[in-house]
Design a protein around this motif. Structure first.
Motif, PDB file in Angstrom:
ATOM      1  N   PRO A 118       0.828  -1.212   0.000  1.00 54.21           N
ATOM      2  CA  PRO A 118       0.000   0.000   0.000  1.00 54.21           C
ATOM      3  C   PRO A 118       0.862   1.262   0.000  1.00 54.21           C
ATOM      4  N   PHE A 119       0.192   2.394  -0.178  1.00 54.91           N
ATOM      5  CA  PHE A 119       0.893   3.680  -0.197  1.00 54.91           C
ATOM      6  C   PHE A 119       1.529   3.954   1.158  1.00 54.91           C
ATOM      7  N   HIS A 120       2.770   4.404   1.110  1.00 54.29           N
ATOM      8  CA  HIS A 120       3.480   4.797   2.320  1.00 54.29           C
ATOM      9  C   HIS A 120       4.422   5.945   1.975  1.00 54.29           C
ATOM     10  N   GLU A 121       4.716   6.776   2.965  1.00 56.53           N
ATOM     11  CA  GLU A 121       5.512   7.977   2.740  1.00 56.53           C
ATOM     12  C   GLU A 121       6.996   7.633   2.631  1.00 56.53           C
ATOM     13  N   VAL A 122       7.646   8.322   1.687  1.00 58.73           N
ATOM     14  CA  VAL A 122       9.078   8.153   1.448  1.00 58.73           C
ATOM     15  C   VAL A 122       9.683   9.542   1.294  1.00 58.73           C
ATOM     16  N   VAL A 123      10.830   9.773   1.924  1.00 51.61           N
ATOM     17  CA  VAL A 123      11.557  11.034   1.826  1.00 51.61           C
ATOM     18  C   VAL A 123      12.771  10.819   0.927  1.00 51.61           C
ATOM     19  N   THR A 124      12.891  11.626  -0.129  1.00 49.34           N
ATOM     20  CA  THR A 124      13.965  11.462  -1.106  1.00 49.34           C
ATOM     21  C   THR A 124      15.226  12.183  -0.647  1.00 49.34           C
ATOM     22  N   LYS A 125      16.236  12.128  -1.497  1.00 56.09           N
ATOM     23  CA  LYS A 125      17.517  12.745  -1.184  1.00 56.09           C
ATOM     24  C   LYS A 125      17.416  14.263  -1.140  1.00 56.09           C
ATOM     25  N   THR A 129       8.863  14.827   0.085  1.00 56.73           N
ATOM     26  CA  THR A 129       8.032  13.787   0.689  1.00 56.73           C
ATOM     27  C   THR A 129       6.965  13.350  -0.306  1.00 56.73           C
ATOM     28  N   MET A 130       6.892  12.062  -0.564  1.00 63.98           N
ATOM     29  CA  MET A 130       5.932  11.512  -1.512  1.00 63.98           C
ATOM     30  C   MET A 130       5.390  10.193  -0.983  1.00 63.98           C
ATOM     31  N   GLU A 131       4.310   9.750  -1.593  1.00 67.72           N
ATOM     32  CA  GLU A 131       3.703   8.472  -1.251  1.00 67.72           C
ATOM     33  C   GLU A 131       3.855   7.522  -2.443  1.00 67.72           C
ATOM     34  N   ILE A 132       4.333   6.321  -2.161  1.00 69.12           N
ATOM     35  CA  ILE A 132       4.649   5.343  -3.212  1.00 69.12           C
ATOM     36  C   ILE A 132       4.022   4.011  -2.840  1.00 69.12           C
ATOM     37  N   ASP A 133       3.452   3.336  -3.831  1.00 64.21           N
ATOM     38  CA  ASP A 133       3.036   1.945  -3.657  1.00 64.21           C
ATOM     39  C   ASP A 133       3.798   1.084  -4.652  1.00 64.21           C
ATOM     40  N   GLN A 162       8.615  -2.386   2.397  1.00 62.77           N
ATOM     41  CA  GLN A 162       8.473  -0.977   2.747  1.00 62.77           C
ATOM     42  C   GLN A 162       9.765  -0.408   3.348  1.00 62.77           C
ATOM     43  N   THR A 163      10.350  -1.118   4.282  1.00 60.44           N
ATOM     44  CA  THR A 163      11.588  -0.621   4.895  1.00 60.44           C
ATOM     45  C   THR A 163      12.736  -0.583   3.887  1.00 60.44           C
ATOM     46  N   THR A 164      12.816  -1.590   3.014  1.00 58.41           N
ATOM     47  CA  THR A 164      13.877  -1.594   1.997  1.00 58.41           C
ATOM     48  C   THR A 164      13.691  -0.458   0.999  1.00 58.41           C
ATOM     49  N   MET A 165      12.446  -0.187   0.619  1.00 61.63           N
ATOM     50  CA  MET A 165      12.174   0.902  -0.307  1.00 61.63           C
ATOM     51  C   MET A 165      12.533   2.251   0.308  1.00 61.63           C
ATOM     52  N   LYS A 166      12.187   2.455   1.570  1.00 61.03           N
ATOM     53  CA  LYS A 166      12.546   3.719   2.228  1.00 61.03           C
ATOM     54  C   LYS A 166      14.059   3.886   2.308  1.00 61.03           C
ATOM     55  N   ARG A 167      14.766   2.807   2.579  1.00 62.43           N
ATOM     56  CA  ARG A 167      16.222   2.902   2.702  1.00 62.43           C
ATOM     57  C   ARG A 167      16.885   3.191   1.360  1.00 62.43           C
ATOM     58  N   LEU A 168      16.394   2.589   0.285  1.00 63.15           N
ATOM     59  CA  LEU A 168      17.008   2.792  -1.028  1.00 63.15           C
ATOM     60  C   LEU A 168      16.640   4.144  -1.627  1.00 63.15           C
ATOM     61  N   LEU A 169      15.384   4.562  -1.475  1.00 62.16           N
ATOM     62  CA  LEU A 169      14.956   5.829  -2.072  1.00 62.16           C
ATOM     63  C   LEU A 169      15.477   7.030  -1.313  1.00 62.16           C
ATOM     64  N   ALA A 170      15.962   6.850  -0.093  1.00 59.18           N
ATOM     65  CA  ALA A 170      16.548   7.975   0.639  1.00 59.18           C
ATOM     66  C   ALA A 170      17.844   8.456   0.003  1.00 59.18           C
TER      67      ALA A 170
END
Length: 325
Positions: A118-125, A129-133, A162-170
């Motif tokens: 599902p959609f969850h918030e991700v903070v980029t470099k 702040t965006m929501e990605i599924d 979700q945790t892996t996506m947040k770590r990589l997209l940061a």
């Protein structure tokens, strides 16, 4: 390597080095987990197993239907006897035998499964702040390891993605996320597969599905895109004006070198005007007469200019010669 003291009867040296694997008797190979050996069965377990087999033999014609199970081609059966996992590979596909009173089995589906994140918030470099599924495709590889290591499979995989996506997209900027989805999905697959291989799961593919932006960011991006489009329109219009002016300049040079071409062009324009508006009467004015009028106007302007006569100093009258002469 580690140091162990000597035996009590032997003199103690400064340090004695031995291998931990040799002392403990466990050999680790790669990243695989050490193989756990189950303890030997007790007397009660052996007695229950013998009684169960005797009861099956005693009621042989009927008990066969309760001791045989069928596993499909895409399934595997994991058998537990008195709560312990039976050694060997999973049962199936086809028929397999089990003791109905002592054994329990679980079927594991090995087909490819789809998990929607599902959609969850991700903070980029660049602090956007965006929501990605996303979508994750995985399959079961080791059914025995899966049943004994993971309780809630879908929840575990979802949280891991979700945790892996947040770590990589940061470590990625906003533009890179929008343009390099394929490479990001490949990195996520490798990172997930390094963890899920210990659970008996093989990740086949991961993809970013949708990217949802805040309203303020959408408005700012829309204004920026509109400004870029307006700038492109102005550049294209300026290029068109430049090309048109160059073409008009070349046409004027060609018409100036041939007066007959000017007359023909003039007549062609009159024909077009009469075809568009037939009620309009057009009286052509000859170009030769226009040339004469323009020449006369140039001459008149030249003659009207005042001519200034040279001012010569007048000689003095009745001037006597000097006595010196």
């Amino acid at each position: 390597w580690c140091g162990f003291p000597g035996v009590a009867d032997t003199p103690m040296h400064s340090a004695t080095l031995i291998r931990v694997e040799t002392a403990v008797g466990i050999h680790f190979k790669g990243t695989h987990r050490p193989r756990m050996t189950s303890p030997s069965r007790g007397i009660c377990e052996w007695l229950l197993t013998i009684l169960s087999l005797f009861f099956i033999i005693l009621t042989f014609p009927v008990s066969v239907w309760f001791c045989m199970k069928i596993v499909r081609e895409y399934e595997r059966a994991i058998v537990f006897r008195l709560g312990r996992l039976l050694p060997g590979r999973p049962r199936g596909p086809g028929l397999f035998f089990f003791l109905p009173c002592l054994d329990t089995y679980h079927k594991v589906d090995r087909r490819l499964k789809t998990l929607e994140i599902p959609f969850h918030e991700v903070v980029t470099k660049d602090m956007v702040t965006m929501e990605i599924d996303a979508v994750c495709y995985y399959r079961m590889e080791n059914a025995s390891l899966l049943l004994t290591s993971v309780a809630n499979l879908s929840s575990a995989v979802q949280l891991l993605v979700q945790t892996t996506m947040k770590r990589l997209l940061a470590h990625r900027s906003f533009s890179e996320i929008l343009l390099e989805r394929k490479s990001i999905g490949q990195e996520m697959k490798v990172a997930l597969d390094a963890v899920t291989c210990r659970w008996g799961i093989k990740v086949e593919r991961t993809e970013i599905n949708h990217v949802r932006l805040p309203a303020e960011l959408q408005q700012s991006l829309a204004v920026e895109a509109e400004a870029q489009r307006q700038a492109k329109v102005r550049v294209i219009a300026a290029d068109g004006e430049k090309a048109a002016s160059e073409s008009l300049k070349m046409a004027a040079e060609i018409l100036a070198s041939s007066p007959a071409a000017v007359q023909l062009r003039y007549l062609h324009m009159l024909q077009c005007l009469s075809a568009e508006k037939p009620s309009t009467i057009v009286l052509p004015f000859p170009f030769d007469l226009m040339n004469l009028v323009s020449a006369a106007s140039h001459n008149s302007t030249g003659s009207s200019l005042p001519t200034s006569a040279p001012n010569h100093p007048e000689a003095p009258k009745d001037k006597k010669d000097s006595p010196m002469l």
